[in-house]
Design an enzyme around this catalytic site. Structure first.
Site, PDB file in Angstrom:
ATOM      1  N   LYS A 176     -13.696  -6.511   1.621  1.00 48.40           N
ATOM      2  CA  LYS A 176     -14.908  -7.190   1.141  1.00 48.40           C
ATOM      3  C   LYS A 176     -14.971  -7.266  -0.371  1.00 48.40           C
ATOM      4  O   LYS A 176     -14.982  -6.248  -1.052  1.00 48.40           O
ATOM      5  CB  LYS A 176     -16.144  -6.438   1.658  1.00 48.40           C
ATOM      6  CG  LYS A 176     -16.388  -6.661   3.135  1.00 48.40           C
ATOM      7  CD  LYS A 176     -17.588  -5.885   3.621  1.00 48.40           C
ATOM      8  CE  LYS A 176     -18.890  -6.524   3.216  1.00 48.40           C
ATOM      9  NZ  LYS A 176     -20.050  -5.741   3.710  1.00 48.40           N
ATOM     10  N   GLY A 185      -9.346   6.608   0.198  1.00 44.04           N
ATOM     11  CA  GLY A 185      -9.478   5.626   1.267  1.00 44.04           C
ATOM     12  C   GLY A 185      -8.166   4.976   1.650  1.00 44.04           C
ATOM     13  O   GLY A 185      -7.134   5.642   1.742  1.00 44.04           O
TER      14      GLY A 185
HETATM   15  P1  AMP Z   1     -11.758  -1.744   2.016  1.00 37.03           P
HETATM   16  O1  AMP Z   1     -12.403  -0.623   2.757  1.00 37.03           O
HETATM   17  O2  AMP Z   1     -12.690  -2.820   1.563  1.00 37.03           O
HETATM   18  O3  AMP Z   1     -10.825  -1.252   0.911  1.00 37.03           O
HETATM   19  O4  AMP Z   1     -10.858  -2.488   3.079  1.00 37.03           O
HETATM   20  C1  AMP Z   1      -9.760  -1.908   3.695  1.00 37.03           C
HETATM   21  C2  AMP Z   1      -9.450  -2.679   4.934  1.00 37.03           C
HETATM   22  O5  AMP Z   1      -9.281  -4.040   4.578  1.00 37.03           O
HETATM   23  C3  AMP Z   1      -8.189  -2.265   5.630  1.00 37.03           C
HETATM   24  O6  AMP Z   1      -8.521  -1.692   6.871  1.00 37.03           O
HETATM   25  C4  AMP Z   1      -7.426  -3.553   5.814  1.00 37.03           C
HETATM   26  O7  AMP Z   1      -6.904  -3.718   7.114  1.00 37.03           O
HETATM   27  C5  AMP Z   1      -8.455  -4.612   5.550  1.00 37.03           C
HETATM   28  N1  AMP Z   1      -7.880  -5.861   5.027  1.00 37.03           N
HETATM   29  C6  AMP Z   1      -7.085  -6.012   3.964  1.00 37.03           C
HETATM   30  N2  AMP Z   1      -6.711  -7.290   3.819  1.00 37.03           N
HETATM   31  C7  AMP Z   1      -7.272  -7.979   4.821  1.00 37.03           C
HETATM   32  C8  AMP Z   1      -7.236  -9.345   5.230  1.00 37.03           C
HETATM   33  N3  AMP Z   1      -6.542 -10.253   4.551  1.00 37.03           N
HETATM   34  N4  AMP Z   1      -7.948  -9.684   6.323  1.00 37.03           N
HETATM   35  C9  AMP Z   1      -8.647  -8.766   7.024  1.00 37.03           C
HETATM   36  N5  AMP Z   1      -8.715  -7.459   6.690  1.00 37.03           N
HETATM   37  C10 AMP Z   1      -8.028  -7.080   5.616  1.00 37.03           C
END
Ligand code: AMP
Length: 403
Positions: free
Chosen positions: A207, A360
């Site tokens: 996000k 994370g």
């Molecule tokens: P965050 O907690 O915002 O750092 O997001 C981490 C998560 O984002 C991980 O579980 C990834 O699988 C997911 N992620 C990364 N790139 C993508 C993408 N292009 N589409 C969907 N999910 C994603």
């Protein structure tokens, strides 16, 4: 790494004060993962990580009153959230008894604390058994503080929260960091306030709204910002690109365009993935196809950065003096979409720069790809490291004595 310029993070630590014969209230992070089936501790990593500060204090003849939160008992005594098994594990690792209090600030805790001798350690029950903990209630904080002479904070993962045991007690006791917290302050604080240049920030994850604060702060201090992961596609769509079913937050178009503009004005290189690897649904059981990131066909979802992006990103990383990284380049949990995150992990580990990774998923990624030991610092606090990189004042840091 120099941390001379780490303005605001230059705080006193346990080695800067005299603890001999003192009672030390030590805030630890004993929020350990539990095996759902057995109810037992699944990973003692956080307990083991607390040992250097504990051993130092015991060697210096301090008496330790350790405390921590554990899970979310919502302000009530619930036996499944008791820290008793943490006391057992801690005792095993220290090779000495850890006296377990039956309460937090009640008669058992206060009488055990009063009788505690130099070189001894006790553990209070879960601070979140009292709703006053998360409300940072001053009376509750004072009751905690009244048991001790000094407060040592060693739970980095909780310093972004102003709770009684992370901030409140500092109104009644001199407060300093333990070794774990000091390491986070030196490494993250050093990387964002006095980096060896060029400073390259890598931001990814799902996000963009979660990371806008970090992007905005890092725009002020970085030489280059690399953006990958699901959050990149909001940038492409905001500029009229086609992104198929890829992740997107339409409500953030204005914010991402203003980030791009600010990067241009400041002369910060902003790198977005030129190409992406996409599949027909959010699954590993799909055919993975590569497209330009602004021309992803309808029905396809971008789940990783593509080969051209990998080449551009790793080239930029190879020139870095300091790297800060938060968030994966794609859905690295799926083998077909892990290549970008793997390549970036290896580039960060192999480039010789000072490398600081927020907790994370990026921390999980460097472990998964076997390069964690080549990273300068992997933060233990996901939320806290993100807020730290946003340049926010973290209450559990601000309350410590200045060095
Ligand atoms: P965050 O907690 O915002 O750092 O997001 C981490 C998560 O984002 C991980 O579980 C990834 O699988 C997911 N992620 C990364 N790139 C993508 C993408 N292009 N589409 C969907 N999910 C994603």
């Amino acid at each position: 790494m120099s941390t001379d310029g780490a303005k605001g993070y230059n705080k006193k630590s346990v080695t800067d004060i005299d603890v001999a014969g003192k009672k030390v209230l030590l805030r630890c992070d004993f929020n350990v993962p539990i095996d759902k089936e057995t109810g037992k501790i699944r990973d003692e990593g956080r307990i083991i990580a607390a040992l250097p500060t504990i051993n130092y204090l015991l060697d210096k003849s301090a008496a330790i009153i350790a405390c921590s939160h554990f899970g979310r008992p919502k302000g009530e005594f619930k036996p499944e959230f008791s820290l008793a098994q943490v006391a057992e594990s801690l005792s095993k690792h220290l090779g000495k008894p850890v006296k377990m209090a039956k309460d937090v600030v009640g008669p058992d805790a206060t009488s055990l604390a009063a009788e505690l001798k130099p070189g001894e350690i006790m553990l209070l029950e879960n601070t979140r058994f009292h709703a006053e903990e998360e409300k940072n209630n001053p009376d509750f904080a004072k009751k905690l503080a009244d048991m001790a002479d000094v407060f040592v904070s060693d739970a980095f993962g909780s310093v972004h929260r102003a709770h009684a045991s992370t901030e409140g007690v500092s109104h009644y006791l001199p407060a300093v960091s333990g070794f774990l917290l000091k390491k986070e302050l030196d490494h993250i604080g050093g990387a964002i306030s006095d980096p060896k240049r060029p400073l390259v920030a890598i931001l990814g994850g799902a996000k963009v709204s979660d990371k806008l604060g970090v992007i905005k702060n890092l725009l002020k201090i970085s030489d280059a910002i690399i953006i990958g992961g699901g959050m990149a596609y909001t940038f492409f769509k905001a500029e009229g690109g086609k992104i198929g079913n890829s992740l997107c937050e339409d409500s953030e178009f204005e914010s991402v365009l203003s980030c791009k503009k600010e990067a241009e004005e400041r002369g910060v290189k902003l790198l977005l993935p030129e190409d992406s690897v996409a599949g027909a649904e959010f699954s590993n059981d799909v055919e993975a196809k590569t497209f330009d990131s602004d021309a992803i066909p309808d029905g396809m979802m971008a789940m990783d950065i593509g080969p051209k992006a990998i080449a551009a990103f790793t080239k930029e990383i190879s020139c870095a003096g300091t790297i800060v990284w938060n968030g994966p380049m794609g859905v690295f949990e799926f083998s077909k979409f892990a290549e970008g995150t793997k390549a970036v992990s290896e580039a960060v580990a192999g480039c010789g720069a000072i490398s600081v990774i927020g907790g994370g998923d990026s921390a999980a990624a460097v472990r998964k790809f076997g390069v964690a030991d080549k990273i300068t610092h992997i933060s233990t606090g996901g939320g806290a490291s993100l807020e730290f990189m946003e340049g926010k004042v973290l209450p559990g840091i601000a309350c410590l004595l200045d060095a």
